[in-house]
Design a protein around this motif. Sequence first.
Motif, PDB file in Angstrom:
ATOM      1  N   TRP A 199       6.896   2.437   0.205  1.00 44.19           N
ATOM      2  CA  TRP A 199       6.687   1.993  -1.165  1.00 44.19           C
ATOM      3  C   TRP A 199       5.597   0.938  -1.255  1.00 44.19           C
ATOM      4  O   TRP A 199       4.789   0.965  -2.179  1.00 44.19           O
ATOM      5  CB  TRP A 199       7.994   1.464  -1.760  1.00 44.19           C
ATOM      6  N   GLU A 200       5.569   0.022  -0.301  1.00 42.58           N
ATOM      7  CA  GLU A 200       4.525  -0.997  -0.332  1.00 42.58           C
ATOM      8  C   GLU A 200       3.153  -0.368  -0.161  1.00 42.58           C
ATOM      9  O   GLU A 200       2.199  -0.742  -0.849  1.00 42.58           O
ATOM     10  CB  GLU A 200       4.781  -2.057   0.735  1.00 42.58           C
ATOM     11  N   GLY A 201       3.026   0.605   0.748  1.00 38.11           N
ATOM     12  CA  GLY A 201       1.754   1.302   0.928  1.00 38.11           C
ATOM     13  C   GLY A 201       1.345   2.055  -0.317  1.00 38.11           C
ATOM     14  O   GLY A 201       0.171   2.034  -0.722  1.00 38.11           O
ATOM     15  N   SER A 202       2.292   2.711  -0.965  1.00 35.15           N
ATOM     16  CA  SER A 202       2.002   3.454  -2.191  1.00 35.15           C
ATOM     17  C   SER A 202       1.564   2.517  -3.305  1.00 35.15           C
ATOM     18  O   SER A 202       0.604   2.802  -4.035  1.00 35.15           O
ATOM     19  CB  SER A 202       3.233   4.243  -2.646  1.00 35.15           C
ATOM     20  N   LEU A 203       2.236   1.401  -3.435  1.00 31.59           N
ATOM     21  CA  LEU A 203       1.871   0.444  -4.475  1.00 31.59           C
ATOM     22  C   LEU A 203       0.516  -0.201  -4.190  1.00 31.59           C
ATOM     23  O   LEU A 203      -0.267  -0.448  -5.115  1.00 31.59           O
ATOM     24  CB  LEU A 203       2.965  -0.611  -4.625  1.00 31.59           C
ATOM     25  N   ASP A 204       0.215  -0.449  -2.906  1.00 36.79           N
ATOM     26  CA  ASP A 204      -1.090  -0.997  -2.546  1.00 36.79           C
ATOM     27  C   ASP A 204      -2.200  -0.010  -2.897  1.00 36.79           C
ATOM     28  O   ASP A 204      -3.251  -0.394  -3.431  1.00 36.79           O
ATOM     29  CB  ASP A 204      -1.150  -1.333  -1.054  1.00 36.79           C
ATOM     30  N   ARG A 205      -1.984   1.285  -2.621  1.00 29.28           N
ATOM     31  CA  ARG A 205      -2.993   2.304  -2.962  1.00 29.28           C
ATOM     32  C   ARG A 205      -3.172   2.408  -4.476  1.00 29.28           C
ATOM     33  O   ARG A 205      -4.289   2.533  -4.973  1.00 29.28           O
ATOM     34  CB  ARG A 205      -2.604   3.662  -2.374  1.00 29.28           C
ATOM     35  N   GLN A 228       8.165   0.174   3.728  1.00 31.25           N
ATOM     36  CA  GLN A 228       6.763   0.344   4.116  1.00 31.25           C
ATOM     37  C   GLN A 228       6.103   1.441   3.286  1.00 31.25           C
ATOM     38  O   GLN A 228       4.971   1.300   2.834  1.00 31.25           O
ATOM     39  CB  GLN A 228       6.655   0.661   5.606  1.00 31.25           C
ATOM     40  N   GLU A 247      -7.839  -1.143  -9.579  1.00 34.97           N
ATOM     41  CA  GLU A 247      -8.933  -2.112  -9.477  1.00 34.97           C
ATOM     42  C   GLU A 247     -10.285  -1.415  -9.426  1.00 34.97           C
ATOM     43  O   GLU A 247     -11.249  -1.874 -10.041  1.00 34.97           O
ATOM     44  CB  GLU A 247      -8.739  -3.008  -8.249  1.00 34.97           C
ATOM     45  N   ASN A 256      -2.672   0.003  -6.662  1.00 37.83           N
ATOM     46  CA  ASN A 256      -3.388  -1.202  -7.060  1.00 37.83           C
ATOM     47  C   ASN A 256      -4.882  -1.063  -6.774  1.00 37.83           C
ATOM     48  O   ASN A 256      -5.719  -1.420  -7.608  1.00 37.83           O
ATOM     49  CB  ASN A 256      -2.805  -2.416  -6.344  1.00 37.83           C
ATOM     50  N   ASP A 257      -5.227  -0.544  -5.591  1.00 35.25           N
ATOM     51  CA  ASP A 257      -6.636  -0.345  -5.243  1.00 35.25           C
ATOM     52  C   ASP A 257      -7.307   0.610  -6.212  1.00 35.25           C
ATOM     53  O   ASP A 257      -8.449   0.398  -6.635  1.00 35.25           O
ATOM     54  CB  ASP A 257      -6.775   0.181  -3.810  1.00 35.25           C
TER      55      ASP A 257
END
Length: 109
Positions: free
Chosen positions: A90-96, A88, A102, A98-99
């Motif tokens: 790492w996924e949150g960090s990668l999502d941030r 969770q 973008e 990516n945002d």
Amino acid sequence: MNTLLTAFSALSDATRFSIVEQLMQSGELSAGDLIEGRGMSGAAISRHLKVLRQAGLVQQRVRGSQRIYSIQPEGLRAIAEWTISKRQFWEGSLDRLNDLIESENSWPT
């Protein structure tokens, strides 16, 4: 947590890591089989195997005069569970990340 530290410490050595990978791929192997292709003495392999046993990553059984080694599932399970529990983060960090990328790509130049 101490068990995980011991396991990660044991796996930080390239030889021990490769022994674990070999046992995962091949199943049970004798100490002699684990020596092949490593260019190491029996004593050196024995020291590595002792560290892996103490870390709870491999187990040993005796068959006649041979020592047979295999993976200790519980030791690897502890590592897998710890890694999954951090998913969770790492996924949150990668999502941030990516945002952020973008949003920077959408800025006018």
